[in-house]
Design an enzyme around this catalytic site. Structure first.
Site, short mmCIF file in Angstrom:
data_model
loop_
_atom_site.label_atom_id
_atom_site.label_comp_id
_atom_site.label_asym_id
_atom_site.label_seq_id
_atom_site.Cartn_x
_atom_site.Cartn_y
_atom_site.Cartn_z
N GLU A 49 0.82 -1.21 0.00
CA GLU A 49 0.00 0.00 0.00
C GLU A 49 0.86 1.26 0.00
O GLU A 49 0.54 2.25 -0.66
CB GLU A 49 -0.93 0.00 1.22
CG GLU A 49 -1.90 -1.16 1.26
CD GLU A 49 -1.38 -2.37 2.01
OE1 GLU A 49 -2.20 -3.15 2.52
OE2 GLU A 49 -0.14 -2.53 2.10
N CYS A 81 -0.02 0.89 7.70
CA CYS A 81 -0.50 1.25 6.36
C CYS A 81 -1.86 1.94 6.43
O CYS A 81 -2.17 2.82 5.62
CB CYS A 81 -0.60 0.00 5.48
SG CYS A 81 1.00 -0.74 5.08
N ARG A 181 11.71 -24.37 -4.50
CA ARG A 181 12.71 -24.08 -3.47
C ARG A 181 12.79 -22.58 -3.20
O ARG A 181 12.88 -22.14 -2.04
CB ARG A 181 14.09 -24.58 -3.90
CG ARG A 181 14.32 -26.05 -3.70
CD ARG A 181 15.76 -26.40 -4.02
NE ARG A 181 15.96 -27.84 -4.12
CZ ARG A 181 17.07 -28.41 -4.56
NH1 ARG A 181 18.08 -27.65 -4.98
NH2 ARG A 181 17.16 -29.72 -4.61
#
Length: 328
Positions: A49, A81, A181
């Site tokens: 954000e 945020c 991975r």
């Protein structure tokens, strides 16, 4: 741009940072009008954000902000945020899912609504839940999301009678397994696999450099094994997963061998099975199976899940399965 189109783009942005944000969630954000975009930066950096608001540079007043996860309302590595969204004068916020983290858990949405901002929740919810499954599992149980990766011939053999297994699958499937991975915070193997194959368990095949997971050996690896430095653990698998969860491991990739794979499977600890099938036949019953140890005694006892995805990778197939009822 419609609400759905804007959220679809936010999901795409979140997926693009999947390998770089853990243990923070991978989140995407779009502000309309203007098409200002953001995705969560690596730990210590701004959340999605904030990145989008910075791109808007004061042009977010009366706009709609789309975010894949509820904005935080507490101070962690970065400021809240929700406060920044309010200060920017955003009129409406569309959230895909609430954040189950106890420090957020509805508080961010409540703060926005208390400031007079219209908040809608649930757009593309299922898609975002699937994308954020490891984060959601970790925040609700304290344990990592467990992915069991297996590669086999069509008749279910992971190695020939002499133990050789390189390579069952082709380069496309191997590259995809390295992406797994890169998405994981830890990779788990048994000490027997280390002694037999001496794997390095690093991320290669064109994936993001420097994004190697923590290497976990169940048992003790030889001092000169390529897997080092590694965390060597013994004991109950539940306790091992608890320990990894406390260490901010959101996703653990179990790579084998068959004994370790069988143990995780029988304990009901696997959240997702990723099986790579090669167009090859071992041709007998003396090769090594996918899962070692005792199996179902009768057909009524056979484990049954659901196939959630099938992908062709060169000549191979990737089959993704989940338990019929996902583990808690």
């Amino acid at each position: 741009m419609t609400d759905d189109e804007a959220m679809a783009r936010a999901v795409e942005l979140a997926a693009g940072v999947r390998t770089s944000t853990s243990p923070n969630p991978w989140v995407g954000c779009v502000i309309e009008p203007g098409g200002f975009e953001g995705a969560t930066r690596p730990p210590g950096g701004p959340h999605a954000e904030i990145v989008a608001l910075d791109a808007a540079a004061g042009r977010a007043r009366e706009a709609t902000l789309y975010t894949t996860l509820e904005p935080c309302s507490h101070t962690g590595r970065t400021p809240p945020c929700a406060d920044a969204i309010v200060a920017a004068g955003v009129a409406r916020v569309v959230v895909a899912i609430e954040d189950p983290d106890p420090q957020v858990s509805g508080k961010g949405i409540a703060a926005l609504r208390a400031a007079g901002i219209e908040v809608d929740v649930g757009l593309r919810e299922n898609e975002v839940r699937a994308l954020l499954a490891p984060y959601l599992k970790h925040r609700t149980t304290g344990r990592p999301y467990v992915v069991l990766k297996l590669a086999a011939t069509l008749d279910g053999r992971t190695a020939a009678a002499d133990g050789s297994s390189r390579w069952i699958t082709g380069p496309e499937a191997r590259a995809d397994s390295h992406r797994l991975r890169a998405e994981s915070d830890a990779v788990i193997v048994g000490a027997g696999t280390v002694r037999a194959d001496d794997p390095s368990l690093t991320v290669r095949h064109g994936q993001t450099p420097g994004k190697d997971p923590r290497r976990v050996v169940l048992g003790h690896a030889p001092a000169d094994a390529k897997v080092h430095p590694a965390l060597e653990l013994e004991g109950d698998l539940d306790q091992i997963l608890d320990e990894l969860g406390r260490g901010d491991v959101l996703q653990a990739l179990v790579e084998g061998g068959a004994t370790v794979a069988g143990a995780f499977h029988r304990a009901g600890l696997v959240d997702r099975y990723v099986i790579y099938l090669a167009p090859a036949l071992a041709g007998g019953d003396d090769g090594r199976p996918l899962l070692a140890g005792p199996g179902a005694a009768t057909i009524d006892d056979v484990w049954r899940g659901r196939i959630v995805d099938v992908t062709r990778l060169g000549d191979d197939l990737r089959i993704d399965l989940e338990p019929a009822c996902s583990p808690a």
